[in-house]
Design an enzyme around this catalytic site. Structure first.
Site, PDB file in Angstrom:
ATOM      1  N   GLY A   1      55.119 -67.782 120.828  1.00  0.00           N
ATOM      2  CA  GLY A   1      54.588 -68.419 122.033  1.00  0.00           C
ATOM      3  C   GLY A   1      55.031 -67.704 123.305  1.00  0.00           C
ATOM      4  O   GLY A   1      54.267 -67.545 124.252  1.00  0.00           O
TER       5      GLY A   1
ATOM      6  N   GLU B   1      54.621 -79.349 116.874  1.00  0.00           N
ATOM      7  CA  GLU B   1      54.518 -78.184 117.764  1.00  0.00           C
ATOM      8  C   GLU B   1      53.162 -78.287 118.477  1.00  0.00           C
ATOM      9  O   GLU B   1      52.567 -79.362 118.468  1.00  0.00           O
ATOM     10  CB  GLU B   1      54.732 -76.867 117.005  1.00  0.00           C
ATOM     11  CG  GLU B   1      53.908 -76.685 115.759  1.00  0.00           C
ATOM     12  CD  GLU B   1      52.522 -76.154 116.036  1.00  0.00           C
ATOM     13  OE1 GLU B   1      51.571 -76.968 115.912  1.00  0.00           O
ATOM     14  OE2 GLU B   1      52.364 -74.958 116.314  1.00  0.00           O
TER      15      GLU B   1
ATOM     16  N   HIS C   1      41.329 -61.234 129.347  1.00  0.00           N
ATOM     17  CA  HIS C   1      42.758 -61.555 129.245  1.00  0.00           C
ATOM     18  C   HIS C   1      43.591 -60.509 128.520  1.00  0.00           C
ATOM     19  O   HIS C   1      44.794 -60.692 128.350  1.00  0.00           O
ATOM     20  CB  HIS C   1      42.940 -62.922 128.569  1.00  0.00           C
ATOM     21  CG  HIS C   1      42.114 -63.986 129.206  1.00  0.00           C
ATOM     22  ND1 HIS C   1      40.881 -64.360 128.715  1.00  0.00           N
ATOM     23  CD2 HIS C   1      42.312 -64.716 130.331  1.00  0.00           C
ATOM     24  CE1 HIS C   1      40.367 -65.286 129.496  1.00  0.00           C
ATOM     25  NE2 HIS C   1      41.197 -65.529 130.483  1.00  0.00           N
TER      26      HIS C   1
ATOM     27  N   ASP D   1      64.914 -78.214 117.230  1.00  0.00           N
ATOM     28  CA  ASP D   1      65.551 -79.498 117.523  1.00  0.00           C
ATOM     29  C   ASP D   1      65.025 -80.516 116.531  1.00  0.00           C
ATOM     30  O   ASP D   1      64.084 -80.230 115.790  1.00  0.00           O
ATOM     31  CB  ASP D   1      65.257 -79.934 118.969  1.00  0.00           C
ATOM     32  CG  ASP D   1      63.787 -79.872 119.313  1.00  0.00           C
ATOM     33  OD1 ASP D   1      63.144 -80.931 119.361  1.00  0.00           O
ATOM     34  OD2 ASP D   1      63.255 -78.755 119.530  1.00  0.00           O
TER      35      ASP D   1
HETATM   36  N1  HPA Z   1      57.280 -81.103 120.653  1.00  0.00           N
HETATM   37  C1  HPA Z   1      56.318 -80.171 120.736  1.00  0.00           C
HETATM   38  N2  HPA Z   1      56.531 -78.888 120.551  1.00  0.00           N
HETATM   39  C2  HPA Z   1      57.796 -78.500 120.300  1.00  0.00           C
HETATM   40  C3  HPA Z   1      58.843 -79.415 120.220  1.00  0.00           C
HETATM   41  C4  HPA Z   1      58.557 -80.779 120.388  1.00  0.00           C
HETATM   42  O1  HPA Z   1      59.444 -81.645 120.324  1.00  0.00           O
HETATM   43  N3  HPA Z   1      59.991 -78.716 119.969  1.00  0.00           N
HETATM   44  C5  HPA Z   1      59.637 -77.405 119.882  1.00  0.00           C
HETATM   45  N4  HPA Z   1      58.316 -77.272 120.097  1.00  0.00           N
END
Ligand code: HPA
Length: 237
Positions: A21, A181, A5, A206
């Protein structure tokens, strides 16, 4: 030697790695942060960039989403490329009422519903935690950035983005869990397995219980940059 990979040659990846990520984010971080950078791997669009940060060799490479994807890249970096330290720099959903969108979270532990906590030693659910040295260095670096609020505590690493389980969320919030996460437990388990060091630093993109806090893309960028700066400083110790 290239792995299944990663196409970099030996020595082309630095012992210190920042790991977002998103591969586009990896390129942005590399361009903003590193001097003399070059692309050393690009399998499946997951670019690995190597350069120097404050004169020290450093690489940036994305993990993709979720524990299995991160586990592949982190294992190959530690095992085949001699990587010593990886800091994940990602986003998360805030769970705790104490955490506001835009805050930075340093994951001092990773609770998880993934089997990764149970795979290494039969019959044992492992405590998944970061390297103390990286944690300590991140704390030190964060103190120098007074404009950003930094929280230290456990996060929840879930295997499911689209699976609402209110009782799980409620129970975790009661235990002081800061955010959710999908990669930290995989990184901490891989570091244990490979005898290496890891840390996860997140920005809350968020809030699970307060959508009024959603951030503008400019605000998102400012706190993301603060997190990356803390991580890069922690890597060079
Ligand atoms: N859940 C999982 N991973 C995440 C979230 C979530 O609400 N927001 C940003 N990464």
């Amino acid at each position: 030697m290239p792995t299944p990979h990663i196409s970099a040659e030996n020595g082309e990846i630095a012992p210190l790695v920042l790991m977002p990520g998103d591969p586009k984010r990896a390129e942005r971080i590399a361009r903003d942060l590193l001097d003399d950078l070059r692309l050393v791997s690009d399998v499946r669009g997951i670019g690995a960039w190597t350069g120097t940060y404050a004169g020290t060799p450093m690489s940036v490479m994305a993990s993709g989403m979720g524990i299995p994807s991160l586990g592949i890249y982190a294992t190959e970096l530690y095992r085949f490329y001699g990587v010593k330290k990886i800091i994940r720099v990602g986003t998360c959903g805030a769970m705790s009422p104490r955490v506001k969108v835009r805050d930075v979270i340093v994951a001092t532990a990773a609770h998880t519903n993934s089997s990764v906590a149970q795979l290494l030693v039969p019959g044992v659910s492992l405590s998944l935690a970061p390297s103390y040295d990286l944690l300590h260095a991140a704390g030190h670096a964060a103190k120098k950035l007074p404009d950003v609020t930094v929280h230290y505590g456990p996060v929840y690493c879930s295997d499911h983005f689209y699976l609402a389980r209110p009782a799980v969320t409620e129970g975790l919030v009661k235990l002081g869990t800061l955010a959710v996460e999908m990669e930290s437990a995989g990184l901490y388990a891989t570091a244990l397995q490979e005898g290496a060091e890891a840390l996860t630093i997140l920005t809350a993109s968020d809030h699970l219980f307060d959508s009024s806090q959603d951030m503008t893309s400019a605000e998102r960028e400012t706190s993301y940059q603060a997190m990356v700066r803390i991580a890069a400083q922690a890597l060079i110790g």
